[in-house]
Scaffold this active site. Sequence first.
Site, PDB file in Angstrom:
ATOM      1  N   ARG A  93       0.971  -1.240  -0.033  1.00  0.00           N
ATOM      2  CA  ARG A  93      -0.165   0.174  -0.026  1.00  0.00           C
ATOM      3  C   ARG A  93       0.921   1.281  -0.703  1.00  0.00           C
ATOM      4  O   ARG A  93       0.830   2.234  -0.563  1.00  0.00           O
ATOM      5  CB  ARG A  93      -1.065   0.106   1.613  1.00  0.00           C
ATOM      6  CG  ARG A  93      -1.863  -1.122   1.275  1.00  0.00           C
ATOM      7  CD  ARG A  93      -2.531  -1.749   0.234  1.00  0.00           C
ATOM      8  NE  ARG A  93      -3.153  -2.471  -0.029  1.00  0.00           N
ATOM      9  CZ  ARG A  93      -4.563  -2.818  -1.562  1.00  0.00           C
ATOM     10  NH1 ARG A  93      -3.922  -2.740  -2.679  1.00  0.00           N
ATOM     11  NH2 ARG A  93      -5.419  -3.620  -1.235  1.00  0.00           N
ATOM     12  N   SER A 182     -13.152 -11.441  -2.393  1.00  0.00           N
ATOM     13  CA  SER A 182     -12.391 -10.501  -2.516  1.00  0.00           C
ATOM     14  C   SER A 182     -10.908 -10.305  -1.953  1.00  0.00           C
ATOM     15  O   SER A 182     -10.586 -11.491  -1.010  1.00  0.00           O
ATOM     16  CB  SER A 182     -12.836  -9.422  -0.948  1.00  0.00           C
ATOM     17  OG  SER A 182     -11.703  -8.292  -1.013  1.00  0.00           O
TER      18      SER A 182
HETATM   19  N1  ARG Z   1      -6.310  -7.913   5.909  1.00  0.00           N
HETATM   20  C1  ARG Z   1      -5.310  -7.778   5.027  1.00  0.00           C
HETATM   21  C2  ARG Z   1      -4.410  -6.633   5.837  1.00  0.00           C
HETATM   22  O1  ARG Z   1      -5.346  -5.260   5.849  1.00  0.00           O
HETATM   23  C3  ARG Z   1      -5.678  -7.776   3.244  1.00  0.00           C
HETATM   24  C4  ARG Z   1      -6.687  -7.738   2.947  1.00  0.00           C
HETATM   25  C5  ARG Z   1      -6.503  -7.698   1.411  1.00  0.00           C
HETATM   26  N2  ARG Z   1      -8.131  -7.548   1.030  1.00  0.00           N
HETATM   27  C6  ARG Z   1      -8.725  -8.464   0.612  1.00  0.00           C
HETATM   28  N3  ARG Z   1      -9.876  -7.684  -0.416  1.00  0.00           N
HETATM   29  N4  ARG Z   1      -8.421  -9.135   0.265  1.00  0.00           N
HETATM   30  O2  ARG Z   1      -3.519  -6.158   5.157  1.00  0.00           O
END
Ligand code: ARG
Length: 407
Positions: A93, A182
């Site tokens: 990110r 997702s």
């Molecule tokens: N919970 C994890 C994080 O915040 C992964 C989130 C990923 N998103 C998804 N749509 N799978 O790093």
Amino acid sequence: MSTVVLVYSGGLDTSVCIPLMREEYGFDRVVTVTVDVGQPRDDIAQAEARAAALATEHYTVDARSEFVERYCWPAVKANGDYQGYPISTSIARPLISLKAVEVARRVGADAYAHGCTGKGNDQFRIEYVMRTLTPDIRIIAPMREGRLKPDGTREPWTRSEEIEYAAAHGLNVSQTRDRIWSIDENLWGRSIEGGRLEEPDYAPPEEIFQWTRSVADAPDDPCILTVGFENGVPVSLDGERLEALDLVLKVNALAGAHGVGRVDIMEDRMLGLKVRENYECPGAVVLLTAHRALEALVATQGELKFKASVDREWGELAYKGLWFDPLKDALEAFINRIQERVTGEVIVRLLKGSATVIGRRSAWALYNEDLASFDSKTFDQSESEGMVKLHGLQGRMYWMLKDRDRT
Ligand code: ARG
């Protein structure tokens, strides 16, 4: 002329944001940025095709090598983990956001937009970087704000409303991939959530996995892999020096074929929500396992004990996306000092879902065959006697006092 830079994945949420930026938020130019951190080629192609149809201008930034060298490698050095899995989404990110910042500066943007909802971690990570580097640029989160209703109130978008809105703007979303789950993917790991997977007691169906074979389908014969490290960073496989990106892709493929790297956990999100998460991260599991084994060979007991707490702190900061926090920098100063000796080789056996270290060697090994071996003559065992007598002295004094009280 007002310009907004949209962090664009090409999926339904962020695609809806493009016309929304013009119609509801009144921007003249919508510039989309898709950052390639190793997600499927089809996703990038889809983003480019949709941007060509809807956006004013589009940038695809290939940040894969940068991602490995500047984000995955620091994670290796810090044994980057959060609640039992190798962090992956969280380390991508800041880089995605950084690339959006670079584009925003280039095009003279007045605002950013991103597709994060109000429930997850990504809104924190993405906005933190934007706000740190360009504090004066406005940030809009249309999915968090919700859909504007005719009476002026807002409510969360439903999937069918999004599809309808997209269709009304000439976007055919019938071929949108992965509807049930997702998925977030980069070359350090794949995260699958949503649908029935949200139920903590629902066993993950085989279909959610793309990078890893099931243990049942994994070959019966092991793969023995030698990972070479220099200063805490993987540099070679089986003696062959590889570019960082190639090395990660190769380990992913090898380990995935042996069913290594599936993780199923309950995760505590930043807002406090507990969420069930499935990950597959074969390369990360192998490289982190090997790195830990090499550190255990070269670092002192005290260094290892202290580093475990430094690593945990680093993992939490990285999870929160606080990539530019001075604490992170200070923790890395300690981590990097240790890594100066994390040079050597680790032999890993990949077999039926497990990655087991079966050997390690280093010029910095704090191990001396002569001292440790059973038939050593350099180690005078009689010298231990005095130490043994004093072992636990304070505790024994405590018991003497306690027994005195009792009589
Ligand atoms: N919970 C994890 C994080 O915040 C992964 C989130 C990923 N998103 C998804 N749509 N799978 O790093």
